[in-house]
Design a protein around this motif. Structure first.
Motif, PDB file in Angstrom:
ATOM      1  N   PRO A  49     -76.379 -37.520 -76.330  1.00  0.00           N
ATOM      2  CA  PRO A  49     -75.703 -36.966 -77.459  1.00  0.00           C
ATOM      3  C   PRO A  49     -75.028 -35.321 -76.595  1.00  0.00           C
ATOM      4  N   GLU A  50     -76.099 -34.957 -75.796  1.00  0.00           N
ATOM      5  CA  GLU A  50     -75.994 -33.636 -75.312  1.00  0.00           C
ATOM      6  C   GLU A  50     -74.445 -33.682 -74.331  1.00  0.00           C
ATOM      7  N   ALA A  51     -74.409 -35.071 -73.460  1.00  0.00           N
ATOM      8  CA  ALA A  51     -73.570 -35.187 -72.732  1.00  0.00           C
ATOM      9  C   ALA A  51     -72.249 -35.504 -73.500  1.00  0.00           C
ATOM     10  N   VAL A  52     -72.349 -36.117 -74.824  1.00  0.00           N
ATOM     11  CA  VAL A  52     -71.194 -36.403 -75.533  1.00  0.00           C
ATOM     12  C   VAL A  52     -70.674 -34.952 -76.143  1.00  0.00           C
ATOM     13  N   ALA A  53     -71.575 -34.072 -76.543  1.00  0.00           N
ATOM     14  CA  ALA A  53     -71.229 -32.604 -77.006  1.00  0.00           C
ATOM     15  C   ALA A  53     -70.420 -31.766 -75.968  1.00  0.00           C
ATOM     16  N   PHE A  54     -71.061 -32.030 -74.866  1.00  0.00           N
ATOM     17  CA  PHE A  54     -70.570 -31.209 -73.572  1.00  0.00           C
ATOM     18  C   PHE A  54     -69.074 -31.502 -73.370  1.00  0.00           C
ATOM     19  N   ILE A  55     -69.055 -33.055 -73.177  1.00  0.00           N
ATOM     20  CA  ILE A  55     -67.562 -33.245 -73.090  1.00  0.00           C
ATOM     21  C   ILE A  55     -66.547 -32.960 -74.130  1.00  0.00           C
ATOM     22  N   SER A  56     -67.071 -33.149 -75.124  1.00  0.00           N
ATOM     23  CA  SER A  56     -65.950 -32.960 -76.327  1.00  0.00           C
ATOM     24  C   SER A  56     -65.504 -31.426 -76.396  1.00  0.00           C
ATOM     25  N   GLN A  57     -66.555 -30.426 -76.005  1.00  0.00           N
ATOM     26  CA  GLN A  57     -65.944 -29.186 -75.812  1.00  0.00           C
ATOM     27  C   GLN A  57     -65.227 -29.214 -74.854  1.00  0.00           C
ATOM     28  N   LEU A  58     -65.459 -29.763 -73.751  1.00  0.00           N
ATOM     29  CA  LEU A  58     -64.526 -29.691 -72.472  1.00  0.00           C
ATOM     30  C   LEU A  58     -62.975 -30.145 -72.949  1.00  0.00           C
ATOM     31  N   ALA A  59     -63.103 -31.202 -73.653  1.00  0.00           N
ATOM     32  CA  ALA A  59     -61.821 -31.719 -74.178  1.00  0.00           C
ATOM     33  C   ALA A  59     -61.122 -30.954 -75.079  1.00  0.00           C
ATOM     34  N   VAL A  60     -61.542 -30.366 -75.785  1.00  0.00           N
ATOM     35  CA  VAL A  60     -60.774 -29.415 -76.620  1.00  0.00           C
ATOM     36  C   VAL A  60     -60.320 -28.259 -75.751  1.00  0.00           C
ATOM     37  N   ASP A  61     -61.071 -27.762 -74.784  1.00  0.00           N
ATOM     38  CA  ASP A  61     -60.655 -26.628 -74.069  1.00  0.00           C
ATOM     39  C   ASP A  61     -59.407 -27.145 -73.045  1.00  0.00           C
ATOM     40  N   TYR A  62     -59.691 -28.488 -72.419  1.00  0.00           N
ATOM     41  CA  TYR A  62     -58.411 -28.973 -71.548  1.00  0.00           C
ATOM     42  C   TYR A  62     -57.270 -29.242 -72.446  1.00  0.00           C
ATOM     43  N   ARG A  63     -57.317 -29.693 -73.666  1.00  0.00           N
ATOM     44  CA  ARG A  63     -56.034 -29.914 -74.391  1.00  0.00           C
ATOM     45  C   ARG A  63     -55.405 -28.534 -74.564  1.00  0.00           C
ATOM     46  N   ASN A  64     -56.035 -27.636 -75.342  1.00  0.00           N
ATOM     47  CA  ASN A  64     -55.571 -26.209 -75.388  1.00  0.00           C
ATOM     48  C   ASN A  64     -55.214 -25.633 -74.108  1.00  0.00           C
TER      49      ASN A  64
END
Ligand code: AMP
Length: 940
Positions: A434-449
């Motif tokens: 789940p830490e990898a999941v959280a890490f990638i989720s944050q990255l995804a939001v930042d990438y999108r923005n």
């Protein structure tokens, strides 16, 4: 750069011979990804002479430039490239190291640890093995330059480089992004993944937050399973990480200034998301399980289709959340979500998409199987539809209902490969980390923005139970389910990990489980960030409980209309129109001056102008909506000198509503679904989808069945979308004649939508204005004309526009003596003008013709008024162009019967029943048309 040219250059340069191979290899690496070679080499390759033919075309000066450059590097001895030139053997190894790094960036995901069950059979990728590149054990201890690999220092031991690569690219995250052509984007992703080796390094409070998410996800499903055994809930179990993932996304988005998030998801895990992310009260959900419901109108819907709205507190401010209602048809909700997001962005004047973000949650079989996904990817950067990127999450539980065999469900390696069509980065992640999941989720939001583009997270998980809880999954997936039975839950795996690293105690873990269960027992909201809604920006109350026949202000002062008419023909002189368009605008000037009768295109444009002047928004999309399929609209004018466009409708008042008329991507389903989403989020203005030809609407049938016609009934969601569907029998064959009127009429009940067939410019003007001015928000389905657009009789006056209103029924227009009338013909659409023409030519005076301009809701009162003078008539005829099994005859007949006087007869004049909508032979069409007109007018 052409390979042959490279070869020729190498042969002729001082780098020929042994050096040439390694330079060539490095050049290949550069071609695949410029960032894979050192910056010095990039400069060299970037500055190689341009290619415009064969090697002979390369100017000698370019050779010398390159040669000089190498010499200077060698002399200065400062750059990596220089040392390679002077020590080719070592440099050859250096190139191999860079290729190894590159190989991990390209293909590391193929050997990443993604499947929590460990069942994926993945071939090992030879390029990821140093030996493949000729790097041996001795090299492992040698220092190499790391090139653009963003970890550690400029040089590292190969052993450390390999370790870092494995951690970054072959751990719990499989990053697929090297298909992106934009170097900045690739670099950005590398900068996010490589320095931390793809690891999150969270503090204890974040770790606890993640564990709480998993605890809630599991606790909720276990509770429901115990309380309502066997009841369908489409459990999230196995994909539990979705809950902490969503929460991390919300936190991150809140920090970035996002104000609203619209979420679309199918059944799997929906109840969990509703309770544990959106904050729906568990007690409410339990009541639904127990079959209780409020006394509301409508059919309602099953609990795993329900939407929900709330606000969610984040450290960056509150975020409004809206989970879209959705039908069973997987994936179709996605364009609806995107449309809703666009409407909210437009309302907020948010051009970069930052304030409103979509999250769409997909199934692994559905994302690859359903064409609508491709359509929405295609829309993602298109002018009329883009929203600054979507976060797309796949709950990849490796099985679709009962089908999991890779060979059966897709033809690609990953279910997410479709996303590559828009070069979206794809992050596969093991849901048991789940830490990898959280890490990638944050990255995804930042990438999108950052890049305003779609990004995909493939949450690789499993499904602990069957498709639903009554299913027995081991009947079809015996090996997978044998494994799942023994596999610990994501909460347990993560809790054990935190206990082991002393981040939390075993007692705390037990405490979390008990506290969550107690809060479910209490039935109150379990999301501590939940806040009552204050952030949504539309008040729907003015539109609730309205009816189609409510009176409204249809008329306006003629002076105002005249003024608008002048505005929409006012085009800057510098804007040179194409000659046919210029003629149309010249005619419009005459119409504005009252010298010519108003035609369809002008009346329609005036309707938009008046709505815009009222400061309401107008949005029109369709495959040719700017010009109009039939060359009648010309709302968007193309300058013949420079190709620029001008919209007269943007200049109707100093302060006016916004207008968007955009030619859409070539799709019906996703565009109509998008516009449905737009209109359900934007009640104030006029939202129109126009089909190129009416029959194209077939491709959007699922949107009509599952949203437009039934959305209010199922979910209480109002939608004032207008659909313009060109319809009419003009001998264009089976495919371009019918908008399948009968299908819409068959779906009509509960006054769910309006079906209109306007026959004059004044009618289209009033119909469009009514859709906005009157507060009822229900879909308007229009059988819009083709040949009628230019019919000499289909004209109106400005006065009819200013002082009239929409007439649901138009009575007999000619001065017939009603008492002598022996037959009354009802009809809709262009056939009226053919009937009228023939009746006049034949000088028939005993047959009256009435137009039904609104077929649903059926205007009984207006009909009665129109028939008042014909109560003595016994012979009534419904005349239609469509075959008998199509058109209005079967679906609307009961209304016609109810309208005619007692004892009178109703008969049919039209084409015979037919499997095809129309015939393909012009001569046959003409004969059929003549016969049906004759039959209606009692001519032989
Ligand atoms: P939303 O912004 O979609 O979360 O909606 C906020 C609230 O507005 C909802 O809870 C509904 O009460 C209302 N609402 C939103 N959309 C509609 C609609 N299409 N029809 C009726 N009410 C709506």
């Amino acid at each position: 750069m052409h390979q042959g040219i490279m070869k020729a250059w190498l042969e002729s340069s001082h780098l020929s011979g042994s050096n040439s191979t390694y330079v060539e290899e490095m050049y290949e690496a550069y071609q695949e990804d410029p960032s894979s070679v050192s910056e010095d080499w990039q400069v060299v390759f970037d500055n190689l002479p341009a290619v415009n033919g064969t090697s002979q075309d390369i100017p000698e000066t370019a050779h010398s430039k390159v040669r000089d450059y190498f010499r200077s590097l060698a002399l200065e001895g400062r750059a990596k490239g220089a040392s390679r030139v002077t020590d080719p053997e070592l440099d050859a190894k250096q190139v191999k190291v860079l290729q190894l790094i590159n190989a991990h960036r390209f293909r590391g995901h193929q050997n990443a640890n993604l499947d929590p069950l460990g069942l994926w059979q993945r071939e090992s990728v030879s390029e990821l093995d140093p030996a493949f590149h000729g790097l041996d054990a001795e090299d492992m201890q040698r220092e190499f330059n790391t090139g653009s690999f963003a970890y550690g220092s400029d040089t590292l031991k190969l052993a450390d480089i390999v370790k870092a690569l494995k951690s970054t690219y072959c751990g719990s995250i499989g990053a697929e992004y090297m298909h992106i052509t934009d170097t900045d984007e690739k670099r950005w992703i590398q900068q996010r993944l490589e320095p931390s080796l793809g690891k999150a390094n969270y503090d204890i409070s974040t770790k606890k937050r993640i564990l709480e998410g998993l605890n809630a996800a599991e606790g909720m499903e276990k509770y429901l399973g115990a309380k309502f055994p066997g009841a369908k809930r489409f459990s999230l179990e196995g994909g539990d990480a979705l809950v902490p993932m969503m929460r991390e996304i919300l936190y991150r988005a809140g920090e970035a200034g996002t104000k609203e998030i619209v979420v679309g998801m199918a059944h799997r895990g929906r109840l969990n998301v509703l309770v544990n992310v959106l904050g729906k009260r568990p007690a409410e959900l339990f009541d639904e399980f127990a079959g209780k419901h409020d006394e509301v109108q409508g059919s309602g819907d099953v609990k795993y289709h329900q939407g929900f709205s709330s606000d969610f507190e984040t450290p960056g401010g509150n975020v409004h959340l809206a989970l879209a209602f959705n039908p069973s048809h997987l994936e179709i909700v996605n364009p609806v979500v995107i449309g809703s997001v666009r409407a909210r962005q437009d309302r907020r004047g948010c051009k970069d998409g930052l304030q409103v973000m979509p999250i769409t949650i997909h199934g692994d079989s559905a994302i690859t199987g359903q064409g609508i996904v491709q359509e929405t990817f295609n829309m993602s950067q298109a002018r009329g539809f883009k929203v600054g990127g979507s976060i797309r999450i796949v709950i990849n539980n490796q099985v679709g209902f009962t089908t999991s065999n890779h060979e059966d469900v897709r033809s690609t390696e990953y279910c997410t490969d479709i996303a590559k069509m828009v070069q979206a980065p794809i992050f596969h992640v093991n849901a048991d980390d789940p830490e990898a999941v959280a890490f990638i989720s944050q990255l995804a939001v930042d990438y999108r923005n950052e890049f305003k583009r779609d990004v995909v997270i493939d949450l690789v998980c499993y499904r602990r139970h069957g498709h639903n809880e009554a299913d027995e999954p081991s009947a079809t997936q015996p090996l997978m389910y044998a494994k799942i039975k023994k596999h610990p839950t994501p909460r347990k795996i993560y809790a054990d990990r935190l206990i082991e690293e002393s981040s939390i105690s075993a007692d705390d873990v037990t405490g979390l489980v008990n506290t969550y269960r107690d809060s479910l027992d209490a039935g109150d909201c379990v999301v501590k960030e939940w806040r009552p809604m204050t952030l949504h920006t539309v008040d729907w109350t003015p539109y609730l409980n309205r009816e189609w026949d409510e009176s409204y202000q249809a008329s306006m002062e003629l002076e105002r209309l005249n003024n608008l008419a002048q505005k929409i023909v006012d085009i800057p002189e510098s804007h040179k129109l194409q000659s046919r368009v210029a003629k149309i605008y010249k005619d419009r000037v005459s119409m504005a001056d009252g010298e010519k009768p108003v035609d369809w295109g002008f009346a329609e444009t005036l309707a938009y102008a008046s709505i815009l002047e009222d400061k309401k928004r107008v949005r029109i999309t369709g495959q040719d909506s700017g010009r109009g399929t039939f060359f009648h609209r010309h709302a968007v004018l193309h300058n013949q000198n420079d190709g620029t466009t001008y919209l007269p409708l943007r200049n109707v008042a100093d302060e006016q509503g916004e207008i968007d008329i955009t030619d859409s991507v070539l799709s019906e389903a996703s565009v109509l679904a998008f516009e449905y989403g737009y209109a359900t989020a934007e009640p104030g203005g006029l939202t129109i989808w126009e089909a190129q030809f009416g029959d194209f609407v077939n491709c959007a049938q699922v949107v009509i069945d599952q949203f437009l016609s039934s959305g209010e009934q199922k979910w209480g969601r109002l939608c004032g979308l207008t659909m313009l569907l060109p319809h009419g029998y003009e001998g264009q064959g089976p495919e371009h004649s019918s908008a399948r009127l009968e299908r819409f009429l068959q779906l009509c009940a509960n006054h769910n939508m309006q079906v209109c067939v306007p026959s004059t410019p004044a009618q289209v003007y009033h119909m469009l204005r009514r859709q906005v001015v009157r507060p009822m928000r229900r879909p308007l389905v229009v059988m819009s004309p083709k040949s009628l657009l230019r019919h000499p009789l289909a004209v109106s006056t400005l006065d009819e526009l200013a002082n009239g209103s929409f007439q649901s029924v138009i009575g007999e227009l000619d001065a017939l003596d009603a008492s002598k009338v022996e037959r009354v013909v009802f009809c809709s659409g262009k056939v009226y003008f053919e009937l009228l023409d023939k009746r006049r030519k034949q000088e028939i005076t005993n047959i009256a013709i009435l137009r039904v301009e609104q077929l649903y809701p059926f205007p009984q009162e207006e009909m009665q008024a129109a028939l008042a003078d014909y109560q003595h008539v016994k012979d009534f005829v419904w005349c239609q162009e469509e075959p008998q099994n199509q058109g209005a005859w079967y679906c609307s007949q009961h209304h016609f019967w109810a309208a005619i006087p007692a004892g009178a007869q109703l008969t049919y004049a039209g084409r015979e029943a037919s499997a095809a909508p129309a015939c393909g032979y012009p001569a046959l069409h003409a004969r059929q048309q003549e016969e049906l007109i004759n039959s209606a007018l009692k001519l032989s």
